[in-house]
Design a protein around this motif. Sequence first.
Motif, PDB file in Angstrom:
ATOM      1  N   LEU A   1     -25.791 -20.580  20.857  1.00  0.00           N
ATOM      2  CA  LEU A   1     -26.653 -20.332  19.696  1.00  0.00           C
ATOM      3  C   LEU A   1     -25.976 -20.590  18.347  1.00  0.00           C
ATOM      4  O   LEU A   1     -26.359 -20.005  17.332  1.00  0.00           O
ATOM      5  CB  LEU A   1     -27.194 -18.895  19.728  1.00  0.00           C
ATOM      6  CG  LEU A   1     -27.988 -18.487  20.982  1.00  0.00           C
ATOM      7  CD1 LEU A   1     -28.504 -17.058  20.827  1.00  0.00           C
ATOM      8  CD2 LEU A   1     -29.139 -19.431  21.254  1.00  0.00           C
ATOM      9  N   LYS A   2     -25.023 -21.502  18.319  1.00  0.00           N
ATOM     10  CA  LYS A   2     -24.329 -21.796  17.054  1.00  0.00           C
ATOM     11  C   LYS A   2     -25.304 -22.351  16.013  1.00  0.00           C
ATOM     12  O   LYS A   2     -25.305 -21.898  14.860  1.00  0.00           O
ATOM     13  CB  LYS A   2     -23.201 -22.797  17.302  1.00  0.00           C
ATOM     14  CG  LYS A   2     -22.454 -23.217  16.035  1.00  0.00           C
ATOM     15  CD  LYS A   2     -21.319 -24.176  16.367  1.00  0.00           C
ATOM     16  CE  LYS A   2     -20.620 -24.673  15.093  1.00  0.00           C
ATOM     17  NZ  LYS A   2     -21.492 -25.564  14.311  1.00  0.00           N
ATOM     18  N   ASP A   3     -26.130 -23.314  16.395  1.00  0.00           N
ATOM     19  CA  ASP A   3     -27.061 -23.919  15.443  1.00  0.00           C
ATOM     20  C   ASP A   3     -28.100 -22.916  14.967  1.00  0.00           C
ATOM     21  O   ASP A   3     -28.461 -22.887  13.781  1.00  0.00           O
ATOM     22  CB  ASP A   3     -27.763 -25.127  16.082  1.00  0.00           C
ATOM     23  CG  ASP A   3     -26.810 -26.280  16.350  1.00  0.00           C
ATOM     24  OD1 ASP A   3     -25.724 -26.302  15.744  1.00  0.00           O
ATOM     25  OD2 ASP A   3     -27.150 -27.158  17.164  1.00  0.00           O
ATOM     26  N   GLU A   4     -28.592 -22.101  15.897  1.00  0.00           N
ATOM     27  CA  GLU A   4     -29.593 -21.095  15.541  1.00  0.00           C
ATOM     28  C   GLU A   4     -29.016 -20.076  14.562  1.00  0.00           C
ATOM     29  O   GLU A   4     -29.678 -19.669  13.604  1.00  0.00           O
ATOM     30  CB  GLU A   4     -30.100 -20.385  16.798  1.00  0.00           C
ATOM     31  CG  GLU A   4     -30.959 -21.239  17.707  1.00  0.00           C
ATOM     32  CD  GLU A   4     -30.156 -22.102  18.673  1.00  0.00           C
ATOM     33  OE1 GLU A   4     -30.759 -22.674  19.590  1.00  0.00           O
ATOM     34  OE2 GLU A   4     -28.916 -22.204  18.516  1.00  0.00           O
ATOM     35  N   MET A   5     -27.792 -19.663  14.803  1.00  0.00           N
ATOM     36  CA  MET A   5     -27.140 -18.708  13.906  1.00  0.00           C
ATOM     37  C   MET A   5     -26.847 -19.332  12.545  1.00  0.00           C
ATOM     38  O   MET A   5     -26.992 -18.678  11.504  1.00  0.00           O
ATOM     39  CB  MET A   5     -25.846 -18.195  14.538  1.00  0.00           C
ATOM     40  CG  MET A   5     -26.055 -17.126  15.588  1.00  0.00           C
ATOM     41  SD  MET A   5     -26.750 -15.614  14.876  1.00  0.00           S
ATOM     42  CE  MET A   5     -26.260 -14.411  16.099  1.00  0.00           C
TER      43      MET A   5
ATOM     44  N   PRO B   1     -31.499 -11.916  17.161  1.00  0.00           N
ATOM     45  CA  PRO B   1     -32.700 -11.382  16.499  1.00  0.00           C
ATOM     46  C   PRO B   1     -32.393 -10.359  15.415  1.00  0.00           C
ATOM     47  O   PRO B   1     -33.174 -10.195  14.467  1.00  0.00           O
ATOM     48  CB  PRO B   1     -33.486 -10.743  17.663  1.00  0.00           C
ATOM     49  CG  PRO B   1     -32.468 -10.460  18.707  1.00  0.00           C
ATOM     50  CD  PRO B   1     -31.444 -11.557  18.583  1.00  0.00           C
ATOM     51  N   ILE B   2     -31.257  -9.678  15.522  1.00  0.00           N
ATOM     52  CA  ILE B   2     -30.857  -8.705  14.510  1.00  0.00           C
ATOM     53  C   ILE B   2     -30.445  -9.430  13.228  1.00  0.00           C
ATOM     54  O   ILE B   2     -30.878  -9.083  12.125  1.00  0.00           O
ATOM     55  CB  ILE B   2     -29.708  -7.827  15.041  1.00  0.00           C
ATOM     56  CG1 ILE B   2     -30.185  -7.029  16.263  1.00  0.00           C
ATOM     57  CG2 ILE B   2     -29.183  -6.905  13.946  1.00  0.00           C
ATOM     58  CD1 ILE B   2     -29.080  -6.306  17.000  1.00  0.00           C
TER      59      ILE B   2
ATOM     60  N   SER C   1     -35.256 -13.163  22.003  1.00  0.00           N
ATOM     61  CA  SER C   1     -36.352 -13.494  21.087  1.00  0.00           C
ATOM     62  C   SER C   1     -37.672 -13.219  21.791  1.00  0.00           C
ATOM     63  O   SER C   1     -37.738 -13.167  23.026  1.00  0.00           O
ATOM     64  CB  SER C   1     -36.293 -14.967  20.641  1.00  0.00           C
ATOM     65  OG  SER C   1     -36.543 -15.833  21.727  1.00  0.00           O
ATOM     66  N   SER C   2     -38.704 -13.030  20.991  1.00  0.00           N
ATOM     67  CA  SER C   2     -40.040 -12.820  21.558  1.00  0.00           C
ATOM     68  C   SER C   2     -41.045 -13.664  20.793  1.00  0.00           C
ATOM     69  O   SER C   2     -40.918 -13.866  19.582  1.00  0.00           O
ATOM     70  CB  SER C   2     -40.430 -11.338  21.512  1.00  0.00           C
ATOM     71  OG  SER C   2     -40.421 -10.854  20.182  1.00  0.00           O
ATOM     72  N   ASP C   3     -42.031 -14.145  21.516  1.00  0.00           N
ATOM     73  CA  ASP C   3     -43.073 -15.002  20.953  1.00  0.00           C
ATOM     74  C   ASP C   3     -44.417 -14.359  21.290  1.00  0.00           C
ATOM     75  O   ASP C   3     -44.962 -14.560  22.371  1.00  0.00           O
ATOM     76  CB  ASP C   3     -42.953 -16.397  21.565  1.00  0.00           C
ATOM     77  CG  ASP C   3     -44.030 -17.366  21.108  1.00  0.00           C
ATOM     78  OD1 ASP C   3     -44.962 -16.940  20.401  1.00  0.00           O
ATOM     79  OD2 ASP C   3     -43.947 -18.559  21.465  1.00  0.00           O
ATOM     80  N   GLU C   4     -44.899 -13.530  20.367  1.00  0.00           N
ATOM     81  CA  GLU C   4     -46.139 -12.789  20.633  1.00  0.00           C
ATOM     82  C   GLU C   4     -47.325 -13.726  20.840  1.00  0.00           C
ATOM     83  O   GLU C   4     -48.177 -13.488  21.706  1.00  0.00           O
ATOM     84  CB  GLU C   4     -46.420 -11.833  19.476  1.00  0.00           C
ATOM     85  CG  GLU C   4     -47.651 -10.971  19.696  1.00  0.00           C
ATOM     86  CD  GLU C   4     -47.912 -10.003  18.554  1.00  0.00           C
ATOM     87  OE1 GLU C   4     -48.987  -9.368  18.569  1.00  0.00           O
ATOM     88  OE2 GLU C   4     -47.047  -9.884  17.659  1.00  0.00           O
TER      89      GLU C   4
END
Length: 279
Positions: free
Chosen positions: A141-145, A115-116, A51-54
Motif C-alpha cells: 500500500l505504498k502508493d495508496e499511503m 483507513p485511519i 477498506s469498505s465500499d458501502e
Amino acid sequence: MYEIVERKEIAENIILNRIKAPDIAKKAKPGQFVLIRAVDTGERIPLTISSSDEKNGLITIIYMITGKSTAIFSGLKKGEFFLDVIGPLGMPTEIKKVKKVICVGGGTGIAVLYPIAKGFNNNGSRVDVILGARSENLLILKDEMEAISTELFVCTDDGSVGRKGFVTDALKDELEKEPPDIVVAIGPVKMMKSVSELTKQYGVKTLVSLNPIMIDGTGMCGCCRVSIGGETKFACVDGPEFDGHQVNFDELQMRLGAYREKERIEYNDYLHKIKATQE
C-alpha cells in the motif's frame, strides 16, 4: 456465505481479498475488524477491515500467509466463499482533527493503518506516514499511503527501498523536528513497543492496535485479554486500540506465542497434505 469478488497477491505471501458483505460494509468504521472462517472445521481469525465500499457492499481484508488458517484462506479463489464473516467488531478509531498526526505502519499492520490515516487526511489533519517492512517485496500500500499523506517515509531492514533501518529511526528524526499531536502505530508487537517507548520520551500520545488470540469476539471467552495500565481489558470489545504507553507488550508477546509450536506442526502437516495431493 460470503463471496470473494477479488483475490490478488499484493506482495510476497500477502493476499488481498474483497468480500461481498453489504451489511458489514454499511456499518464498518476505521479500526474495526471482522472474524473470518473459511470452512466449518476451521478457526475464526480476526482481521481488521482495510477498506469498505458501502455502495457496492464490499469490504477489503489483507493478510499474510503465516499458518494453516491463512493458507486455507489464500487457497480460495475469486467466486468462492468464506463460510463466516462476522462484524464489524471492536471500537472504531476516534479520528479528531489535529494539527499533525504521524502514522507508523509495519508489515500487514499497514493495511490496518490505511483507513485511519485516510480518515485523518479527510478531516484536514496533516498526516505524515512512516512505513516499514523487512524488504521491498514485503511492502504494501505504498502508493495508496502516499496519496493521502503530506509526507511519506519508507524504511526497510535491508535498504532495498527507502531508508535502511527501522521505523523508529525515521520517527525519532520527526519527533526531534516537530512533535505531532498524536502517533498511531500499528504493526508487529516489537515495533509497537519500540515506537511507544520512543514517543513516551517526548510525551506524545500514542495509539496502538492489538491483535491477540481471539475466539468469539464478544468478550465472553476472555482469550483476548490484555493488560492496560495494570488493568485487564478485552481487545475485542474494549479495543482493539489502546494507549501504547499503558500496554504490557511483554505479556502480549508471551500470550501470542502460547500455541506457536502447535501452530507450526499444524501448518507443516497441512502443507504436506497439499503437496501429496499435487503429486
